[in-house]
Design an enzyme around this catalytic site. Structure first.
Site, short mmCIF file in Angstrom:
data_model
loop_
_atom_site.label_atom_id
_atom_site.label_comp_id
_atom_site.label_asym_id
_atom_site.label_seq_id
_atom_site.Cartn_x
_atom_site.Cartn_y
_atom_site.Cartn_z
N ASP A 58 0.74 -1.37 -0.08
CA ASP A 58 -0.07 0.12 -0.17
C ASP A 58 0.92 1.31 0.09
O ASP A 58 2.10 1.24 0.47
CB ASP A 58 -0.84 -0.13 1.39
CG ASP A 58 -2.06 -0.81 1.09
OD1 ASP A 58 -2.28 -1.77 0.15
OD2 ASP A 58 -3.10 -0.52 2.21
N HIS A 118 -6.09 2.80 -3.96
CA HIS A 118 -5.91 3.31 -2.53
C HIS A 118 -6.18 4.71 -2.42
O HIS A 118 -5.94 5.26 -1.40
CB HIS A 118 -4.54 2.89 -1.90
CG HIS A 118 -4.32 2.75 -0.46
ND1 HIS A 118 -5.38 2.17 0.07
CD2 HIS A 118 -3.78 3.19 0.29
CE1 HIS A 118 -4.82 2.07 1.35
NE2 HIS A 118 -4.06 2.55 1.57
N HIS A 156 -5.55 9.60 0.53
CA HIS A 156 -5.57 8.61 1.59
C HIS A 156 -6.07 9.54 2.89
O HIS A 156 -5.41 9.49 3.91
CB HIS A 156 -3.99 8.31 1.90
CG HIS A 156 -3.80 7.07 2.76
ND1 HIS A 156 -3.88 7.17 4.09
CD2 HIS A 156 -3.38 5.83 2.50
CE1 HIS A 156 -3.62 6.01 4.40
NE2 HIS A 156 -3.55 5.28 3.72
N HIS A 208 3.88 -2.20 3.41
CA HIS A 208 3.81 -0.81 2.83
C HIS A 208 5.24 -0.60 2.28
O HIS A 208 6.22 -0.61 2.80
CB HIS A 208 3.59 0.23 3.80
CG HIS A 208 2.19 0.24 4.42
ND1 HIS A 208 1.81 -0.64 5.42
CD2 HIS A 208 1.26 0.98 4.16
CE1 HIS A 208 0.61 -0.32 5.67
NE2 HIS A 208 0.12 0.60 4.84
#
Length: 260
Positions: free
Chosen positions: A68, A119, A123, A222
């Site tokens: 991510d 995503h 964010h 991540h």
């Protein structure tokens, strides 16, 4: 004459051997590799037992690697290098503004065979805390930004029908919105908790303890975290040593509905 013939034949034999192309070692020979490709239908699925009742149909020892928040020039290239060395393909859930800022990395993900997914644009923590229309706008802008960065153009249909909520902050209304678009929502089955500061060795130990207990699943990491980028080579080596197998998820035909 027999002696001359013998020398001639020997010389020809040497020439033939030297002229044969060298047999290059298979680039993935001895690597962890990607054991199989799983096609996931664009059907508004909700996947990952951390937040949903169901997940991908993985057998014992199978894992799906997901990353991510990227791309990030300080860390994503190191993750890609480690994956390429082991011939492993993963899924990257990109933030739209990061993809726009680093389109070279977004294109590299595609070129190296990874799955590029979404995503959100900015964010927010979390989309569920925003008014519905603002949350949808952020999701949709993320689709467009990532597709333009990775592929050079965008349409009403995101190229890959895979989305992950930042911080897993979904709502029934947003899940329905994505489901109506035929976009699958990815959660996770386990993670390394790499949003918490720790050494790569500590992170590897934590992740492997969780994986050895669960034995399969969608793993969340991540690629923007330096500790994760430094951990990935050892993690892939550990997967190989323990007989785990990496599954690469791809869309089974991108047929998502146009946005309302």
């Amino acid at each position: 004459m027999p002696g001359l013939l013998r020398h001639t034949v020997a010389a020809l034999a040497v020439f033939c051997v030297l002229s044969l192309p060298a047999r290059a070692a298979a680039p993935c020979e001895g690597a962890l590799g990607t054991s199989r490709v799983m096609e996931v239908p664009a059907a508004g699925l909700q996947l990952g037992t951390k937040h949903f009742p169901q997940t991908l149909d993985l057998t014992d020892g199978e894992v799906v690697l997901t990353f991510d928040d990227g791309p990030h020039p300080g860390t994503t290239p190191a993750v890609l290098k480690a994956l390429a060395k082991e011939c492993v393909r993963a899924t990257f859930f990109l933030i739209g503004r990061n993809a726009s800022a680093h389109p070279d990395l977004a294109r590299r993900l595609v070129a190296e065979g990874h799955t590029v997914a979404y995503h959100s644009q900015t964010h927010p923590m979390t989309l569920a805390d925003l008014p519905f229309d603002k949350a949808v706008a952020d999701i949709e802008k993320g689709f467009v930004s990532v597709d333009k960065a990775a592929y050079g153009s965008a349409s009403a249909h995101p190229r890959t029908p895979f989305f992950r909520f930042p911080g897993f902050g979904s709502s029934p209304e947003l899940l329905k919105y994505l489901g109506d678009r035929g976009i699958d929502t990815f959660g996770a089955d386990l993670w390394a908790s790499d949003w918490n500061p720790m050494t790569p060795d500590q992170q590897l130990k934590l992740l492997m303890e969780r994986l050895d207990h669960q034995r399969r699943g969608i793993i969340l990491l991540h690629d923007t975290r330096e500790q994760t980028a430094r951990m990935v080579p050892a993690f892939l080596a550990e997967l190989k040593a323990k007989g785990y197998r990496v599954v690469h998820v791809v869309p089974a035909g991108v047929t998502t509905a146009a946005k309302p």
